[in-house]
Design a protein around this motif. Structure first.
Motif, PDB file in Angstrom:
ATOM      1  N   THR A  43       6.327  -8.036  23.981  1.00 26.99           N
ATOM      2  CA  THR A  43       6.860  -9.274  23.086  1.00 26.99           C
ATOM      3  C   THR A  43       8.209  -9.661  23.854  1.00 26.99           C
ATOM      4  O   THR A  43       8.956  -8.834  24.034  1.00 26.99           O
ATOM      5  CB  THR A  43       7.145  -9.143  21.842  1.00 26.99           C
ATOM      6  N   ASN A  68       7.550 -18.063  27.083  1.00 25.16           N
ATOM      7  CA  ASN A  68       6.335 -17.669  26.278  1.00 25.16           C
ATOM      8  C   ASN A  68       6.665 -16.686  25.204  1.00 25.16           C
ATOM      9  O   ASN A  68       7.599 -15.608  25.560  1.00 25.16           O
ATOM     10  CB  ASN A  68       5.128 -17.208  26.678  1.00 25.16           C
ATOM     11  N   LYS A 107       4.744 -14.313  24.261  1.00 23.50           N
ATOM     12  CA  LYS A 107       4.084 -12.838  24.542  1.00 23.50           C
ATOM     13  C   LYS A 107       3.892 -12.731  26.100  1.00 23.50           C
ATOM     14  O   LYS A 107       3.617 -13.817  26.435  1.00 23.50           O
ATOM     15  CB  LYS A 107       3.042 -12.661  23.754  1.00 23.50           C
ATOM     16  N   ARG A 108       4.132 -11.543  26.299  1.00 25.56           N
ATOM     17  CA  ARG A 108       3.733 -11.624  27.964  1.00 25.56           C
ATOM     18  C   ARG A 108       2.234 -11.780  28.385  1.00 25.56           C
ATOM     19  O   ARG A 108       2.070 -12.394  29.260  1.00 25.56           O
ATOM     20  CB  ARG A 108       3.943 -10.022  28.600  1.00 25.56           C
ATOM     21  N   TRP A 109       1.245 -11.735  27.522  1.00 25.11           N
ATOM     22  CA  TRP A 109      -0.049 -11.962  27.868  1.00 25.11           C
ATOM     23  C   TRP A 109      -0.153 -13.277  27.898  1.00 25.11           C
ATOM     24  O   TRP A 109      -1.227 -13.769  28.851  1.00 25.11           O
ATOM     25  CB  TRP A 109      -1.050 -11.324  26.926  1.00 25.11           C
ATOM     26  N   GLN A 110       0.679 -14.253  27.373  1.00 24.92           N
ATOM     27  CA  GLN A 110       0.520 -15.656  27.457  1.00 24.92           C
ATOM     28  C   GLN A 110       1.189 -16.165  28.718  1.00 24.92           C
ATOM     29  O   GLN A 110       0.819 -16.865  29.473  1.00 24.92           O
ATOM     30  CB  GLN A 110       1.393 -16.405  26.544  1.00 24.92           C
ATOM     31  N   ASP A 111       2.076 -15.210  29.285  1.00 28.67           N
ATOM     32  CA  ASP A 111       2.548 -15.492  30.667  1.00 28.67           C
ATOM     33  C   ASP A 111       1.738 -15.271  31.817  1.00 28.67           C
ATOM     34  O   ASP A 111       1.390 -15.950  32.679  1.00 28.67           O
ATOM     35  CB  ASP A 111       3.973 -14.554  30.985  1.00 28.67           C
ATOM     36  N   GLU A 150      -1.719 -15.627  31.215  1.00 36.27           N
ATOM     37  CA  GLU A 150      -2.525 -16.808  31.079  1.00 36.27           C
ATOM     38  C   GLU A 150      -2.116 -17.847  32.112  1.00 36.27           C
ATOM     39  O   GLU A 150      -3.039 -18.532  32.708  1.00 36.27           O
ATOM     40  CB  GLU A 150      -2.700 -16.999  29.846  1.00 36.27           C
ATOM     41  N   GLU A 151      -0.892 -17.902  32.229  1.00 44.09           N
ATOM     42  CA  GLU A 151      -0.472 -19.087  32.818  1.00 44.09           C
ATOM     43  C   GLU A 151      -0.535 -18.874  34.477  1.00 44.09           C
ATOM     44  O   GLU A 151      -1.096 -19.651  35.185  1.00 44.09           O
ATOM     45  CB  GLU A 151       1.183 -19.497  32.825  1.00 44.09           C
ATOM     46  N   VAL A 153      -8.320 -11.336  24.707  1.00 42.86           N
ATOM     47  CA  VAL A 153      -7.474 -11.353  25.963  1.00 42.86           C
ATOM     48  C   VAL A 153      -8.069 -10.200  26.952  1.00 42.86           C
ATOM     49  O   VAL A 153      -8.450 -10.475  28.342  1.00 42.86           O
ATOM     50  CB  VAL A 153      -6.092 -11.290  25.759  1.00 42.86           C
TER      51      VAL A 153
END
Length: 850
Positions: A95, A102, A104-108, A110-111, A151
């Motif tokens: 987080t 973002n 969450k890191r998983w959202q980073d 995704e980018e 994810v």
């Protein structure tokens, strides 16, 4: 620009070597000339991780300030600007600090993937969102940082980094994961052998499921139909008969012998009308197989053995369990049966088990769904018997030496006509009668081999034969059709009876009802459609099956329900006689939908009423119980600040004592209000561990006057599985309530005793007691029994105590005290064995490999 590829190293626990494996892979790619850069890696001052990090380009992180501390997070903009071919991003579930790009890191990640950058990342099995509750029940630690399963499932490659629990504990003991001052706490808490073994099993099973998805996708893409026995999958063939329960239990015992085995129960329904199985029996078998951990499947197919084998090979099954045939001996003339056919055609890759049961050879009974329509195979056999049979009989009679006589010849031909009527109905029997008359005239009535008859008596005989043949065929056909119609009506009445029973039982599951419609009529999908008016588009209120339709016009069958609702079925066109039962289902679906919405509205109304009640009670509490101590505090402070009065030291001390007492009272009231709010919103998450009661109860008595309570906690008492903080607060509220209502000369007794696998903590007072009808009501929020004064609190103490105790898996009840008074009984779960209390391990989600 294409999307980047994601590779994830999955581990069972911190320290198994995920980060080390990720960095080693980066070194291998750099040696092959791949542009790799470290976007974010946590090494936690571990020498081996720091050593393998050398030689790799590291993109500087972005410093963020959070609560006075500087936190370094991955700089997504810098990574996108640098644009490496492969980016290394550690701890996918992390987080980010407030202020990051973002949450969450998983959202980073995704980018980065959307920008065409390949990413290699790491994650532990306990951080998967769907496994949070399971991991908490195993380890007692709630994971605050999680990543959605989807994810991780979308990753192009998942590699499991595995290590035995013993090896991981040795690595921990050597100081390769945590610093020496934290090793003992970690080994005795989170890193216990049992915890690590369970987490390892979760990781292996989750990875196995992912591998199975890849395997099914590969087999589908390459149209592979043979069975690859990589995993045991047991198919249970159901007929809807009572023997299905025996087959399901037998398959479950077979599956229990091999870890990871699956059970798939399948019912093959023909596509010619109402299914021949009992809907009630199928519902029972569906529930049974789901309770045993399997899945139920409904497949449409006129050729049952072929459909069953096709389904088995489609799911890569290894075994099929079938029941011994219920057919009687004479019924085998129509074919070898499903079991024998499946065993013959299964091939070497499928094992077929034939299980005996109590219904063997008792007969199938009447086909309760096919009505007056005869199957295609029976009609074909009727024509073969009615046309080919007389020809073969004539050929046989003309080549034998003995002449049975014209009368006997007619009886033989008549038997074939009756047989064709039994098999194929009226049309084949009429053809058989006409064809048989011609054969009798040509071969057996003089003059032979001519369509003339010399003897008038033979004319009468052949005419009588034709008339009798037609009459017998008509009667036999009529009887067969009446039998089928009666069986159909029986099936319809059973369906309607089951439907009426569901209405009386108040079943409100719309999807379950639609699934029942799909199974009953052997459809591919069923949807309940509705719209607000004639000009509004249709919307699905509920649907089951594959590709449900969006409009009644697109369905194979639609049944209107009122002006703006319709039940739409796709798969085949239903005959007119099935629409009567379908209409009953449609009406029930509308009732179930209305009931669901009414239940939802009633629940919303109940919540609003409860919220209004709590707000009203809170306002009443604030208006008096909270303002009273505030008024006392303000009066004392105003007196101390007054310049007109010279206060003595004793007076000043008394005023300060009053301020302190009022503040304590306010703190207690506000604490109860906050606890009640947490219970109402469901945010109480207890951390269960083994605790001695004598560590908790004495601390809970700190808020009552000295001498007002007595303790009786035996030293031999077993430990209890509780949250220490919640139990202390619950006991404090109960004891304070008891002291409030107990006479000054009779102190409250707090005692404990062990009973089987539980421990009872009893708080006994000698007050006026509570009537039986009010014993449960006193635990409701904002309730004060009897003539309690307005300043005695807001009535939340017992409500909070019950909420906390139940959150820990215990109970709290009120009983009468012998001789007068009230006894509160707190029942808690006893620990299996004494265990030492250990400090909390540092945040595990931040741990990486050695």
């Amino acid at each position: 620009m294409g999307r980047g590829k994601l590779r994830i190293y999955l581990g069972a626990a911190p320290g198994v070597g995920k980060t080390y494996a990720m960095l080693s892979e980066a070194h291998r790619r750099v040696e092959r000339g791949t542009d790799c850069a470290v976007a974010c890696v946590e090494h936690y001052d571990r020498p081996r991780t720091e050593a393998v990090l050398h030689g790799l380009e590291q993109i500087p992180r972005k410093d963020l300030t959070h609560q006075g501390a500087v936190v370094a997070e991955m700089d997504v903009d810098a990574v996108l600007e640098r644009r490496p071919a492969v980016a290394l991003v550690d701890e996918l579930a992390h987080t980010n600090a407030p202020g990051a790009r973002n949450a969450k890191r998983w959202q980073d990640v995704e980018e980065l993937l959307a920008a065409g950058i390949d990413v290699i990342s790491t994650v532990n099995i306990q951080h998967l969102e769907s496994l949070g509750d399971v991991v908490e029940s195993i380890t007692g630690v709630r994971q605050r940082e999680t990543v959605p399963d989807e994810v991780v499932r979308r990753a192009d490659q998942i590699e499991l980094v595995d290590m035995s629990p013993q090896a991981l504990r040795r690595r921990m003991a050597h100081g390769n994961i945590y610093k020496p001052d934290k090793v003992d706490a970690a080994l005795s808490n989170y890193f216990r052998p049992g915890n690590l073994t369970a987490l390892r099993e979760l990781a292996l099973l989750w990875t196995a499921d992912r591998v199975d998805e890849y395997l099914q996708q590969y087999r589908g893409e390459h149209n592979i139909r043979t069975t690859w026995q990589a995993r045991e999958r047991i198919i249970v063939g159901l007929t809807g008969g009572p023997e299905g329960r025996t087959l399901i239990r037998r398959a479950a015992r077979m599956a229990a012998k091999g870890s990871g085995s699956e059970i798939l129960a399948v019912y093959i329904a023909r596509s010619d009308g109402l299914t021949s199985a009992s809907p009630k029996e199928l519902a029972v078998q569906r529930t049974l197989v789901e309770d045993l951990g399997g899945s139920f499947h409904h497949v449409i197919g006129d050729d049952v053995p072929s459909a069953l084998l096709e389904f088995a090979r489609g799911v890569n099954a290894t075994q099929i369990v079938l029941g011994s045939s219920r057919r009687k001996t004479w019924q085998y003339v129509f074919g070898p049966g499903v079991g024998a056919t499946v065993a013959r055609d299964s091939g070497p890759d499928l094992d077929v088990h034939i299980v005996t049961h109590e219904e063997v050879a008792r007969g199938r009974g009447l086909p309760g769904a096919r009505g007056a329509r005869l199957g295609r195979s029976r009609i074909i056999w009727g024509w073969v018997t009615g046309v080919a049979g007389p020809a073969l009989l004539a050929l046989l009679l003309t080549h034998i030496d003995a002449d049975p006589g014209l009368a006997n010849d007619m009886l033989l031909f008549l038997s074939l006509t009756v047989a064709s009527a039994l098999l194929g109905g009226l049309a084949p029997s009429l053809a058989s009668a006409a064809f048989g008359s011609l054969l009798l005239n040509w071969f057996f009535a003089p003059p032979l081999y001519r369509f003339t008859i010399a003897d008038p008596r033979n004319i009468v005989a052949i005419a009588v034969f034709f008339g009798v043949a037609v009459s017998v065929a008509s009667v036999v056909d009529l009887a067969a059709r009446r039998t089928h119609q009666a069986a159909r009506l029986r099936a319809e009445s059973e369906v309607l009876s089951f439907l009426a029973g569901s209405v009386l039982r108040g079943e409100t599951a719309l999807d379950a009802l639609l699934e029942r419609v799909r199974e009953t009529f052997s459809m591919e999908s069923v949807a309940l459609l509705e719209r607000e008016s004639d000009v509004e588009p249709w919307t699905r209120a509920g649907s089951v099956g594959r590709r449900p339709v969006a409009r009644p016009e697109d369905a194979d069958v639609d049944m209107p329900v009122g002006d703006h609702m319709a039940l739409a079925l796709s798969g085949r066109v239903l005959p007119a006689e099935d629409r009567r039962v379908l209409g009953a289902f449609a009406a029930q679906a509308a009732v179930v939908l209305d009931r669901q919405r009414l239940v939802g509205e009633a629940e919303e109304a109940r919540k609003l009423a409860e919220g209004n009640k709590i707000r009203t009670s809170l306002l009443a509490a604030v208006s008096h119980d909270l303002r009273t101590p505030l008024a006392g505090i303000k009066a004392a402070v105003s007196s101390l600040r007054s310049d007109d009065v010279e206060w003595s030291e004793e007076d000043r001390a008394e005023l300060l004592e009053g301020i302190e007492a009022g503040a304590d009272r306010l703190d207690h009231l506000v604490g109860n209000l906050l606890d009640m709010s947490r219970l109402q919103t469901g945010t109480v998450t207890p951390l269960i561990r083994a605790i001695d009661l004598d560590e908790v109860v004495p601390m809970a008595l700190g808020g009552v006057p000295d001498g007002s309570a007595e303790l009786d906690i035996p030293e031999s008492l077993p430990m209890v599985e509780v949250d220490k903080g919640l139990l202390e607060r619950a006991v404090a509220n109960v004891v304070e309530n008891a002291v409030k209502y107990s006479p000054d000369a009779a102190p409250v007794l707090v005692s404990a005793s062990a009973m089987a696998d539980r421990v009872e903590l009893r708080v006994v007072d000698r007050g006026t007691g509570v009537p039986d009808e009010a014993k449960d009501r006193i635990f409701a929020p904002f309730q004060r029994h009897g003539d309690a004064p307005r300043g005695a609190g807001v009535g939340l103490g017992l409500a909070v105590a019950r909420g906390f105790v139940e959150a820990m898996g215990g109970t709290i009840t009120a009983e009468d005290t012998p001789g007068g008074g009230l006894t509160m009984v707190l029942t808690l779960k006893a620990a299996a064995a004494p265990a030492a209390t250990v400090p909390q391990v540092p945040p595990l989600e931040k741990a990486g490999p050695s």
